[in-house]
Design a protein around this motif. Structure first.
Motif: not given
Lengths: 203, 649
Positions: A162-188
């Motif tokens: 449960l936790f490790l799968d979640l961590a994997c998904r969070l990492i890939s989301e985080a990577r995408q977000n830094t790629l997209v880098n949408n400036v004006s909507s702050p991430l959590p």
């Protein structure tokens, strides 16, 4: 806390009815323990576990409800800046399953819309008392676009997963977000906690 | 309810405003069994913040308040024993008055920037409301009824389809945007308001309202993107609330942003006040001489006590008069008096110097201004303290009404409360937010009022390169003796309003209704949306999309002794005061706590979760049914070291 000892830090928040085993899941994962008949955990805000995934250190900050779910009085601020939510019910308790839409409404209202939600049916060690079939839960989670997993905190079934799968998904989301880098909507977590504000410019 | 509420506590706290929440955290932290209840369905009472739809529901509730009286429950009368008496509590607080709502944004979901024609048709009717100010309110009031009917389906959307519909709406939006972009490029290359203004305005009227347009249905749809505070406050970076947040570690539940600008309003213009050293030197508005004068004066204020000769003779004079003697230009005097010291015209020199010093000390701790704002709004702060209380075992119950206090006749002490289920809950101490006290209890109490306005606008009152500024502006009164109006403008990155909008809070001590007190300032700074015959000056102003006025009761000055017949172990907390900081609430909480538990420390730091090791987990087998409390032990108490940093100077 030093900033260097991990590559990622994620806030994971548990929700679900009282008594479905949220705290047990956290303690099983973070400490490898199953405390039976456990009462309130006094003074513990969140637990930390650092895991390594593909050579990267991921620090998971796992938050529990502090009992505020008992009378449906969870503070909105609890949901803020969570990267992932683990919505838990008890497979031996129909009521805890039937409350899920209510929990989803709270999530929608207060959590970031980028949050990842996982549905967890806990207590599969008590299969003979099952009230919610796996199929029903799967259908529900599909309709809601959530991942679904059944666990046993007692037998340690699927807890790591449960936790490790979640961590994997969070990492890939985080990577995408830094790629997209949408400036004006702050991430959590984009705002600064007071302690970070002081120790100079992190952005 | 499946789970029964326990009936034995040390402290029962009624109301979840800031002082009650701080007290809850403090009591629970020091080992007391705390029950914390609120009759409302949300945290914070008058300190709460709401989504847009939430605010509309709140307004509706306020309006219903005054006319509908609930049935009087007599059930609890029978539960009072012969040796006891009951003090009834108020069923519904009436602390909000004179609510008025004005909607200027287009009601039409189809309206978007590319439909300028349609907008302007709409505009002609609204423009009447402006020339003949905001208060020809028939139409806005009609619209208000629309509001409530609009909002209900949104709230009740069953979750099952909502996720899907959200995704749909996303694509819709992006389509809209594409259309908009296409339109933008072919009709008019510049759509940004700033740039339009910088060009000589030779274009015909159709090109003017080229600002991004947020419609009313959009605000309702993106309702949860708003977190609208009922109070208008900031945190002083050296203030007692920040200190308490840090000390108690409650700060970990919230995130903050710096207020980025201090603004002044002078001669009809909004300008930025240079307040840090860097600001002063970089200022384009000030002359070299002014820069030197200002730096000299501010440096003196930082340790004015060391130079009594500089101000001794003026101690009892007005601060404004004193500033004149310091050879400061009118410009600088205005900045210092209104924007830095934030004192009124009638303040004396000593108060002014003290306030200036406080401002300067707060400056630079976290940024270029002395203020912080919590992400998602001020309403987060009480909740953060509640979380701390819960972590230490406090029990939370929203939507839980308490009908009465039960007083033991012999001892004169309150011994229990009776809730709406008729359940008796025993405790030693009772803390009650004052809006829960009945009319009889408060019969001799005199209240002040706070005038508030909440505006949703489309642009900042002072545009700069960055559209993400958090600003505070003090507008001094026009007539001497009146109150100055405090304006805070929040951008979308504070998570209190949606992209393309600003959330503006106005606040002052009331002399009349909120609209009467604040409307003139609103008109000076903003122009209602969708105006057709805009002159250049009006165009420069941000446009109002939506406005709300209300008066909030200010009970902060009420002394405990003015309540009739309260037992000595019942403590009263007041609602929000009109001040900029929350110092009053912190002080109140600390005072009450020390009265109840004189020997206990107020909100000491909890163990750091990362340093907790668990003991005794496999030592004793747990007896089923008994609740074992996990022993949390602190391994290395090195928390808080990075909290204080020598940013000052």
């Amino acid at each position: 806390m030093s900033m260097e000892d991990y590559d990622f830090l994620f806030k994971i928040v548990l929700i679900g009815n009282a008594g479905v085993g949220k705290t047990c899941l956290v303690r099983r994962f973070t400490q490898g323990l199953f405390p039976p008949g456990q009462g309130a955990t006094i003074g513990v805000d969140f637990m930390i576990k650092t895991v390594e995934i593909n050579g990267e250190k991921v620090k998971l900050q796992i938050w529990d409800t502090a009992g505020q779910e008992r009378f449906r009085s969870i503070t909105q601020s609890y949901y803020r800046s969570a990267n992932a939510l683990i919505l838990t019910y008890d497979i031996t308790c129909e009521e805890s399953f039937r409350c899920l839409p209510e929990w989803l409404r709270e999530i929608e209202q207060y959590a970031s819309n980028k949050v990842i939600t996982v549905l967890v049916g806990n207590k599969i060690d008590l299969a003979e008392r099952r009230e919610v079939s796996q199929q029903r839960a799967e259908e529900f989670s599909e309709a809601q676009d959530m991942y679904y997993l059944e666990t046993s905190a007692k037998e340690s079934d699927n807890v790591e997963k449960l936790f490790l799968d979640l961590a994997c998904r969070l990492i890939s989301e985080a990577r995408q977000n830094t790629l997209v880098n949408n400036v004006s909507s702050p991430l959590p977590g984009e705002g600064k906690s007071i302690s970070y504000l002081t120790c100079c410019n992190f952005n | 309810m499946a789970d029964n509420l326990p009936t034995e506590f040390d402290v029962v706290i009624i109301g979840t405003g800031l002082p009650e929440s701080i007290l809850a955290a403090a009591c629970s932290r020091s080992g007391q069994r705390v029950l914390h209840v609120d009759s409302r369905s949300y945290y914070g009472g008058n300190w709460a913040s709401f989504s847009f739809s939430g605010l509309l529901s709140w307004l509706k509730e306020c309006q219903e308040n005054s006319d509908s009286k609930e049935e009087t429950a007599a059930a609890w009368q029978d539960l009072i024993h012969e040796t006891e008496e009951a003090i009834a509590l108020c069923r519904k607080a009436e602390t909000i008055q004179h609510t008025e709502v004005f909607c200027y944004a287009s009601q039409n979901a189809e309206d978007s920037v590319h439909e300028i024609g349609a907008l302007q048709k709409d505009a002609s009717s609204v423009s009447d409301t402006l020339t003949e100010p905001l208060h020809s309110a028939e139409m806005p009031e009609e619209r208000q009824s629309d509001i409530t009917s609009n909002e209900i389906p949104v709230e009740q959307t069953p979750r099952s389809d909502s996720k899907v519909s959200l995704e749909e709406s996303d694509t819709e939006e992006s389509l809209d945007k594409e259309k908009y972009c296409g339109e933008k490029t072919c009709v008019h290359p510049v759509s940004d308001g700033d740039m339009v203004e910088n060009k000589p305005t030779v274009e015909d009227s159709t090109s003017q309202p080229k600002r991004n347009t947020i419609t009313y249905p959009q605000m309702v749809k993106e309702s949860r993107g708003f977190n609208i505070d009922l109070v208008s406050k900031l945190l002083y970076s050296q203030g007692s609330l920040i200190d308490l947040l840090i000390k108690s570690n409650v700060s970990r539940y919230a995130e903050f942003k710096n207020v980025t600008r201090i603004l002044a309003f002078r001669e009809g213009k909004v300008e930025q006040v240079p307040c840090s050293r860097a600001d002063v030197f970089n200022s384009k508005e000030l002359t070299m001489i002014e820069k030197r004068m200002l730096m000299k004066f501010l440096t003196f204020c930082l340790d004015y006590e060391q130079h009594p000769d500089e101000y001794q003779d003026f101690q009892q004079c007005l601060f404004s008069e004193y500033l004149k003697t310091k050879k400061l230009t009118p410009n600088l005097r205005h900045f210092i008096l209104h924007s830095i010291a934030m004192t009124s015209d009638s303040s004396c020199t000593l108060d002014g110097l003290k306030a200036t010093k406080n401002f300067l000390q707060c400056l630079g701790r976290y940024g270029n201004t002395p203020f912080l704002f919590p992400l998602y709004g001020q309403g987060e702060i009480p909740q953060c303290f509640c979380r701390m209380c819960a972590v230490f075992g406090g029990i939370y119950c929203l939507r839980h009404k308490i009908q009465c206090l039960v007083v033991d006749k012999e001892s004169g002490r309150c011994k229990a409360v009776i809730d709406h289920f008729g359940q008796r809950i025993n405790a030693n101490y009772f803390i009650v937010e004052d809006s829960y006290l009945s009319k009889e209890t408060c019969s001799t109490v005199q209240y002040k009022q706070i005038s508030r306005a909440v505006l949703i606008t489309d642009q900042s009152i002072l545009k700069t390169d960055s559209d993400q500024q958090i600003s505070i502006l003090i507008v001094p009164p026009v007539e001497p003796g009146a109150c100055s109006v405090r304006v805070t403008e929040l951008c979308s990155s504070t998570m209190t309003c949606i992209k393309g909008t600003y959330l503006v809070h106005l606040s002052c001590e009331s002399s009349k209704t909120a609209r009467e007190d604040l409307e003139s300032v609103v008109k000076k700074l903003f122009t209602p949306f969708a105006e057709t015959e805009v002159d250049e000056e009006e165009l420069r102003k941000p446009r109002l999309l939506w406005a709300l006025y209300f008066n909030m009761r200010d009970s902060s000055g009420v002394s405990r002794s003015s309540y009739c017949g309260l037992p000595c172990n019942v403590y009263v907390c007041s609602g929000p005061d009109s001040g900029l900081g929350s110092e009053h609430a912190v002080k109140l909480a600390e005072t009450v706590f020390q009265e109840i538990f004189p020997s206990e420390e107020f909100c000491p730091p909890p163990p750091n979760p990362e340093d907790i090791i668990f003991d005794g987990d496999d030592k004793q087998p747990d007896v089923p049914g008994t609740s074992t409390v996990t022993v949390a032990k602190l391994e290395s108490p090195e928390e808080g070291e990075n909290l204080e940093s020598p940013l000052q100077n």
